[in-house]
Design an enzyme around this catalytic site. Structure first.
Site, PDB file in Angstrom:
ATOM      1  N   CYS A   1       0.847  -1.194   0.000  1.00  8.21           N
ATOM      2  CA  CYS A   1       0.000   0.000   0.000  1.00  8.21           C
ATOM      3  C   CYS A   1       0.879   1.239   0.000  1.00  8.21           C
ATOM      4  O   CYS A   1       2.112   1.159   0.060  1.00  8.21           O
ATOM      5  CB  CYS A   1      -0.912   0.008   1.227  1.00  8.21           C
ATOM      6  SG  CYS A   1      -0.006   0.185   2.774  1.00  8.21           S
TER       7      CYS A   1
ATOM      8  N   CYS B   1       3.214   1.490   2.881  1.00  6.92           N
ATOM      9  CA  CYS B   1       4.467   0.747   2.704  1.00  6.92           C
ATOM     10  C   CYS B   1       5.493   1.608   1.968  1.00  6.92           C
ATOM     11  O   CYS B   1       6.684   1.625   2.329  1.00  6.92           O
ATOM     12  CB  CYS B   1       4.222  -0.533   1.911  1.00  6.92           C
ATOM     13  SG  CYS B   1       3.172  -1.748   2.735  1.00  6.92           S
TER      14      CYS B   1
ATOM     15  N   ASP C   1      12.320  28.861 -31.376  1.00  6.00           N
ATOM     16  CA  ASP C   1      13.476  29.162 -32.208  1.00  6.00           C
ATOM     17  C   ASP C   1      13.075  28.884 -33.661  1.00  6.00           C
ATOM     18  O   ASP C   1      12.189  28.069 -33.918  1.00  6.00           O
ATOM     19  CB  ASP C   1      14.652  28.270 -31.788  1.00  6.00           C
ATOM     20  CG  ASP C   1      15.838  28.436 -32.711  1.00  6.00           C
ATOM     21  OD1 ASP C   1      16.261  29.584 -32.922  1.00  6.00           O
ATOM     22  OD2 ASP C   1      16.331  27.416 -33.228  1.00  6.00           O
TER      23      ASP C   1
ATOM     24  N   ASP D   1      16.680  23.924 -30.531  1.00  6.85           N
ATOM     25  CA  ASP D   1      17.412  22.719 -30.915  1.00  6.85           C
ATOM     26  C   ASP D   1      18.918  22.913 -30.969  1.00  6.85           C
ATOM     27  O   ASP D   1      19.638  21.988 -31.316  1.00  6.85           O
ATOM     28  CB  ASP D   1      16.930  22.219 -32.280  1.00  6.85           C
ATOM     29  CG  ASP D   1      17.445  23.095 -33.424  1.00  6.85           C
ATOM     30  OD1 ASP D   1      17.616  24.314 -33.201  1.00  6.85           O
ATOM     31  OD2 ASP D   1      17.689  22.560 -34.518  1.00  6.85           O
TER      32      ASP D   1
ATOM     33  N   ASP E   1      20.476  28.012 -28.073  1.00  9.23           N
ATOM     34  CA  ASP E   1      19.181  28.049 -27.380  1.00  9.23           C
ATOM     35  C   ASP E   1      19.288  27.577 -25.933  1.00  9.23           C
ATOM     36  O   ASP E   1      18.333  27.727 -25.165  1.00  9.23           O
ATOM     37  CB  ASP E   1      18.158  27.150 -28.107  1.00  9.23           C
ATOM     38  CG  ASP E   1      17.941  27.567 -29.546  1.00  9.23           C
ATOM     39  OD1 ASP E   1      17.865  28.770 -29.806  1.00  9.23           O
ATOM     40  OD2 ASP E   1      17.858  26.673 -30.412  1.00  9.23           O
TER      41      ASP E   1
END
Length: 729
Positions: free
Chosen positions: A16, A19, A426, A626, A630
């Protein structure tokens, strides 16, 4: 920081959310642990610790002492965890079947044949095996927790069923105790047995639901071949994937999955990379090209030289990232964890208070009502509903994202994305294809033969996406050979500067044009306007204060960019574009895409400043990029998103990676975030409402009004009828 390692270990024997909290507290107390969290839905412990102070074996020993178990082996741990979960599911299934086989006749005796001779004794005989054999785990679990001064759901079940059973046992052998006081002697064997049967059934449903949420990981792991065919001393031999080493020559036949990341050393083919990149068109591979584990060779046979093996492959990194994300905790989950940590003690207190109030207010004749109500409180309380509400939804959301080729690094990112109201994009490689080509060259009147050699050598060292277009044009079309440069310097956000035979050459944006005070002729200025109006990027090449050439580079806008921008706007998100290109080039792109706000001539620092400016206005900003230029803005954004075909540094900084170039994944990611968080809130709402309403009713608050008293059997049924709905969502 180099001394701290972060690892994830599968946890066994948790029943549970309590636990999970116990394991978490146990590990956090260990010397050398800097952070520890347990995800009950994934049964995973994620721990950061100082490797010179603590070992996985010591962590394992501490968890074992707490009554649980860890899988610390590095190899096949996922397979072992799945095997253990399957064994647990089978054991639970047997217990459920066995319990109900005995419970059904027990119910018949308690409801229909309760007045026949020795009915109580017969019920006792049916109840004992249910308590001892099928429900014994609840009692051993509760005892282990009690020895450590802790409690969990086992505590609630063990107390409620043992109280009901012992009360019934007393009434079976000493019924005259109640008769002497003018009261009836009732037995509740069926309550104790049915509670165990219902709880076991609920746990079986819970295990099945948790297994279903791991489908994404299983699909990813299914992409990994189990064996590889290697070439050693001219002989092919088949070995296990774990035995592969960097440098091994691996033979891949048509139709086979590639077992390792590497480079083609012999042969050529077309490879289906859709499972990694999402791109449906097979990619041509020739000698020297890179191939990835899990992708499929379609046509020819080839040999690859292994460069990354085992846990170092791209696919292994993706699996590891998804596992870490599914095991991470959203901010709302940390609040819930604190609540579930005190849930069981609070429920125990309410149960005791319930019994006391019944006896104090109603007197001795209401003792049996008090016991029943206390048992009902213990049974109906459901910490698992709270504990599973958030992680199950997160697992489904992150797994769904992975299947869509959206890699989400942690739960915080998934939760944060729904708050974004501005997306900053970008241009190059994000809105555009990222495969530029040189479409126009305009040289100054005087041109030396070595100019192109210097230009090629300079651009071969550049990491800018547009540099590849010039390199390809000079090498492939004009067969130019690079010059041997004396020096090279990268100027962030502007371009590069090199020296050759005592003179300084530069290539880059118009910022370098200004820095070197170079001027252009009227003819070049007119052509520049035409180039930029067509949306071309411009690269300037010069020698000291002399402009030698302007080069137009075309990077087509992605077919999905306009639709993606439109969909983001429909979701109520504002769009901004940042680019290092000039004003006219930027204007041509945003006009085509329908973007109102943009910043041209942007340096990396300008991009970061723009993100901060939006944040100061109270905006939640997502940055999508990318490239290296950036990374600064990505690090500052509330949500950072990298394109999967970009640079490694952008992907390392980003919280989310779009593994395919399809920009339509972006609105899907935001929509998925909103749906997942909505599901979390719904689950938590019903979990809290269930307990807030169910516990008082079980305590008997409605009894003075309409005589309603909740039977413990119904309490057990209510608990797991609700939880199944919770988990399945």
């Amino acid at each position: 920081m180099g001394n701290i390692v972060k690892k994830a270990f599968p946890v066994l024997n948790m029943h549970c959310a309590g636990c999970a909290n116990n394991v978490e507290k146990t590990v956090r107390k260990l010397s050398g642990v800097t952070e520890a969290s347990v995800n009950f839905a994934t049964n995973t412990l994620t721990v950061s610790y100082e490797k010179d102070k603590l070992t996985p074996g010591e962590i394992h020993a501490a968890v074992l002492a707490a009554g649980y178990d860890l899988i610390v082996e590095e190899t096949h741990k996922e397979e072992r965890q799945e095997e253990e979960q399957h064994k647990r599911y089978v054991r639970l299934k047997r217990k459920v079947i066995g319990a109900w086989i005995l419970v059904v006749p027990l119910l018949i005796f308690s409801m229909v044949l309760m007045h026949m001779p020795y009915s109580n004794e017969i019920q006792m005989v049916f109840a004992i095996p249910v308590m001892v054999f099928f429900g014994g785990g609840f009692f051993t679990g509760a005892w282990k927790q009690a020895k450590m001064g802790r409690s969990n759901m086992d505590t609630l079940v063990a107390l409620s069923t043992s109280i009901a059973f012992l009360f019934s046992l007393f009434n079976t052998f000493f019924p005259e105790f109640w008769y002497a006081r003018g009261l009836e002697s009732h037995v509740y064997y069926e309550a104790s047995a049915v509670i165990i049967a219902f709880v076991l059934t609920g746990k079986l449903m819970e295990e099945r639901a948790k297994g279903n949420t791991s489908n994404a990981i299983r699909k990813l792991m299914g992409m990994q071949p189990k064996v590889a065919r290697v070439l050693r001393n001219g002989v092919e031999e088949e070995i296990l994937i774990e035995q592969l080493q960097v440098g091994d020559l691996v033979v891949v036949r048509p139709g086979e999955q590639i077992p390792v990341d590497g480079k083609l050393s012999e042969g050529d083919s077309y490879v289906d990379e859709s499972m990694i990149s999402g791109e449906p068109i097979p990619v041509e591979k020739k000698i020297g090209d890179k191939v990835l584990a899990g992708t499929i060779n379609q046509r020819g046979s080839f040999i690859i030289s292994a460069t990354q093996v085992g846990s170092e492959t791209v696919l292994a990194h993706i699996i590891h990232t998804v596992q870490e994300a599914q095991g991470s905790k959203a901010p709302v989950q940390r609040i819930v964890d604190r609540i579930t940590g005190i849930f069981v003690p609070v429920v125990l207190g309410i149960a005791i208070l319930t019994f006391i109030l019944w006896v104090v207010i109603g007197g001795g004749e209401y003792i049996s009502y008090g016991i029943l109500s206390a048992v009902s409180v213990l049974v109906i309380a459901c910490p698992c509903a709270l504990g599973l509400a958030t992680p199950t939804a997160l697992m489904v959301g992150i797994g769904k994202a992975a299947s869509l080729h959206i890699l989400i690094k942690d739960a915080v990112a998934l939760e944060q994305m729904r708050k974004v109201d501005v997306v900053v994009l970008d241009k190059t490689g994000t809105l555009t294809e990222g495969h530029p080509t040189a479409t126009g060259w305009l040289w100054a009147q005087s041109q030396e033969p070595h100019y192109k050699d210097v230009l090629l050598a300079a651009e071969m060292k550049s990491e800018h996406p547009l540099a590849g277009a010039i390199v390809a044009a000079l090498q492939n079309e004009e067969r130019i050979q690079p010059a041997k440069l004396d020096s090279f310097e990268s100027i962030t956000g502007k371009g590069i500067k090199v020296s050759y035979q005592g003179r300084v050459y530069w290539v880059g944006s118009h910022k370098l044009l200004r820095d070197f005070s170079a001027t252009m002729t009227d003819v070049m200025a007119d052509m520049l306007v035409r180039y930029e109006s067509d949306g071309n990027g411009i690269i300037y090449f010069g020698c000291e204060s002399e402009l030698l050439a302007i080069i137009a580079v075309s990077d087509p806008i992605k077919a999905t960019s306009a639709e993606a921008v439109k969909e983001l706007k429909r979701q109520g998100i504002d769009i901004c574009m940042l680019t290092g290109d000039g004003q006219r080039t930027a204007l041509a792109v945003v006009s085509h895409l329908g973007i109102e706000r943009f910043v041209a001539d942007a340096l990396p620092a300008d991009k970061a400043d723009f993100v901060q400016e939006l944040q100061l206005q109270g905006k939640k900003v997502a940055m999508v990029g990318d490239g290296i230029n950036d990374s600064q803005a990505l690090a500052l954004a509330d949500v950072s998103i990298a394109m999967g075909k970009g640079t490694d540094i952008a992907m390392d900084v980003a919280m989310v990676t779009l593994m395919t170039s399809d920009l339509l994944l972006l609105p899907k990611a935001f929509q998925l975030s909103r749906q997942t968080v909505k599901l979390i809130h719904q689950n938590l709402f019903w979990a809290f409402i269930y307990n807030l309403i169910g516990i008082p009713i079980a305590a008997g608050v409605l009894f003075p009004l309409n005589g309603l008293l909740l039977n413990p059997m119904l309490a057990g049924k209510c608990r797991y009828g609700f939880l199944q709905c919770e988990c399945s969502t």
